[in-house]
Design a protein around this motif. Structure first.
Motif, PDB file in Angstrom:
ATOM      1  N   TYR A 186      15.224 -31.899  86.636  1.00 59.02           N
ATOM      2  CA  TYR A 186      14.928 -33.287  87.011  1.00 59.02           C
ATOM      3  C   TYR A 186      15.430 -33.579  88.420  1.00 59.02           C
ATOM      4  CZ  TYR A 186      14.544 -38.383  86.382  1.00 59.02           C
ATOM      5  OH  TYR A 186      14.230 -39.712  86.509  1.00 59.02           O
ATOM      6  N   SER A 187      16.633 -33.115  88.725  1.00 59.69           N
ATOM      7  CA  SER A 187      17.223 -33.367  90.038  1.00 59.69           C
ATOM      8  C   SER A 187      16.490 -32.620  91.148  1.00 59.69           C
ATOM      9  CB  SER A 187      18.705 -32.977  90.042  1.00 59.69           C
ATOM     10  OG  SER A 187      19.310 -33.260  91.279  1.00 59.69           O
ATOM     11  N   ILE A 188      16.033 -31.411  90.866  1.00 59.82           N
ATOM     12  CA  ILE A 188      15.304 -30.617  91.859  1.00 59.82           C
ATOM     13  C   ILE A 188      13.955 -31.259  92.157  1.00 59.82           C
ATOM     14  CG2 ILE A 188      14.152 -28.408  92.292  1.00 59.82           C
ATOM     15  CD1 ILE A 188      16.379 -27.202  90.406  1.00 59.82           C
ATOM     16  N   ASN A 189      13.290 -31.736  91.102  1.00 67.41           N
ATOM     17  CA  ASN A 189      11.986 -32.397  91.211  1.00 67.41           C
ATOM     18  C   ASN A 189      10.959 -31.417  91.757  1.00 67.41           C
ATOM     19  OD1 ASN A 189      10.081 -34.387  90.931  1.00 67.41           O
ATOM     20  ND2 ASN A 189      11.114 -35.863  92.229  1.00 67.41           N
ATOM     21  N   GLY A 190       9.915 -31.898  92.418  1.00 63.95           N
ATOM     22  CA  GLY A 190       8.842 -31.024  92.885  1.00 63.95           C
ATOM     23  C   GLY A 190       7.720 -30.959  91.866  1.00 63.95           C
ATOM     24  N   PRO A 191       6.573 -30.397  92.246  1.00 63.87           N
ATOM     25  CA  PRO A 191       5.399 -30.378  91.365  1.00 63.87           C
ATOM     26  C   PRO A 191       5.595 -29.596  90.073  1.00 63.87           C
ATOM     27  CG  PRO A 191       5.047 -28.988  93.299  1.00 63.87           C
ATOM     28  CD  PRO A 191       6.296 -29.770  93.552  1.00 63.87           C
ATOM     29  N   GLU A 192       6.494 -28.608  90.085  1.00 61.82           N
ATOM     30  CA  GLU A 192       6.704 -27.804  88.879  1.00 61.82           C
ATOM     31  C   GLU A 192       7.650 -28.462  87.877  1.00 61.82           C
ATOM     32  OE1 GLU A 192       8.192 -27.606  91.931  1.00 61.82           O
ATOM     33  OE2 GLU A 192       8.676 -25.475  92.162  1.00 61.82           O
ATOM     34  N   ALA A 193       8.330 -29.531  88.274  1.00 56.16           N
ATOM     35  CA  ALA A 193       9.356 -30.126  87.417  1.00 56.16           C
ATOM     36  C   ALA A 193       8.782 -30.755  86.149  1.00 56.16           C
ATOM     37  CB  ALA A 193      10.163 -31.154  88.205  1.00 56.16           C
ATOM     38  N   SER A 194       7.762 -31.581  86.285  1.00 55.23           N
ATOM     39  CA  SER A 194       7.221 -32.310  85.124  1.00 55.23           C
ATOM     40  C   SER A 194       6.760 -31.395  83.997  1.00 55.23           C
ATOM     41  CB  SER A 194       6.076 -33.232  85.556  1.00 55.23           C
ATOM     42  OG  SER A 194       6.578 -34.326  86.283  1.00 55.23           O
ATOM     43  N   PRO A 195       6.004 -30.324  84.270  1.00 58.98           N
ATOM     44  CA  PRO A 195       5.620 -29.421  83.178  1.00 58.98           C
ATOM     45  C   PRO A 195       6.831 -28.800  82.472  1.00 58.98           C
ATOM     46  CG  PRO A 195       4.267 -29.005  85.118  1.00 58.98           C
ATOM     47  CD  PRO A 195       5.348 -29.935  85.546  1.00 58.98           C
ATOM     48  N   PHE A 196       7.870 -28.494  83.225  1.00 59.08           N
ATOM     49  CA  PHE A 196       9.071 -27.922  82.616  1.00 59.08           C
ATOM     50  C   PHE A 196       9.780 -28.959  81.747  1.00 59.08           C
ATOM     51  CE2 PHE A 196       8.503 -24.353  85.402  1.00 59.08           C
ATOM     52  CZ  PHE A 196       9.200 -23.305  84.795  1.00 59.08           C
ATOM     53  N   LEU A 197       9.930 -30.180  82.258  1.00 59.48           N
ATOM     54  CA  LEU A 197      10.613 -31.234  81.497  1.00 59.48           C
ATOM     55  C   LEU A 197       9.863 -31.523  80.202  1.00 59.48           C
ATOM     56  CD1 LEU A 197      11.542 -33.694  84.391  1.00 59.48           C
ATOM     57  CD2 LEU A 197      13.032 -32.019  83.273  1.00 59.48           C
ATOM     58  N   ARG A 198       8.546 -31.571  80.263  1.00 63.51           N
ATOM     59  CA  ARG A 198       7.751 -31.827  79.069  1.00 63.51           C
ATOM     60  C   ARG A 198       7.879 -30.689  78.059  1.00 63.51           C
ATOM     61  NH1 ARG A 198       4.264 -36.048  79.001  1.00 63.51           N
ATOM     62  NH2 ARG A 198       3.968 -37.168  80.969  1.00 63.51           N
TER      63      ARG A 198
END
Length: 210
Positions: A186-198
């Protein structure tokens, strides 16, 4: 690391311990036990619990603390987390898949690589690796063997360092705990973050706000 940063990190230990208790389905945990496990004062635990009560994430009873909403607690932590403060060294070393396979033995992997190692899945392609250094001498030796390949521009390897025994004790098989992976992504963010968080939230439904 500045004194203020260390103070904030002690709060994060309490968040982590409460979430781990919740994932283990421990219904109540005594404040004294939290303080002991996290290596912090009882006063700090009580202050943190009051803050989390106000956010309706936990409930304090005479018998201990109950986590009411792991998802709310996790996302409160994620919103407060600033991983950039823990970056100790950063550089470029390719290819990233080889870096992941050859990290120092006592490194604790987090973020995208951490979730891939835990789940065997890559919800999105990523080109950065993040890990916590627990032994600086070991890390420097690892680094010395790769000096000729290291570049300073466009870094893709981020070595983090914190003075946090609870982080080490709550990690398994060279990977930090799932709540830590989540807040770091979450802190790193970026386009790859949301798929990982989900993907993390789907795997652990109690952590999902969706």
């Amino acid at each position: 690391m500045a004194t203020e940063d260390l103070r904030v990190w002690r709060f994060e230990r309490i968040y982590r311990e409460l979430l781990l208790c919740s994932l283990r389905q421990v219904s109540l945990v005594r404040q004294e036990d939290i303080a002991s496990k996290c290596g912090v004062s009882l006063g700090l635990v009580n202050k943190t619990v009051k803050k989390l009560e106000a956010a309706m994430a936990v409930e304090a009873t005479r018998s201990g603390v109950r986590v009411l909403s792991p998802a709310r607690l996790l996302n409160l932590w994620a919103a407060e987390r600033d991983l950039s403060k823990d970056v100790w060294q950063l550089f470029r070393l390719d290819p990233i898949t080889e870096v992941e396979k050859s990290l120092p033995r006592d490194a604790l992997v987090t973020a995208f690589s951490g979730w891939f190692m835990v789940s065997g899945r890559k919800p999105a392609e990523y080109d950065r690796v993040y890990f916590y250094v627990t032994n600086k001498e070991s890390f420097n030796l690892w680094l010395s063997f790769r000096k000729g390949k290291i570049r300073k521009t466009n870094p893709n390897v981020f070595a983090l360092y914190v003075d946090d025994e609870h982080l080490i004790l709550s990690s398994e098989r060279g990977v930090v705990s799932v709540p830590q992976i989540y807040v770091d992504v979450y802190s790193i963010n970026g386009p790859e973050a949301s798929p990982f968080l989900r993907d993390i939230a789907t795997t652990y439904p109690s952590l999902s706000i969706w």
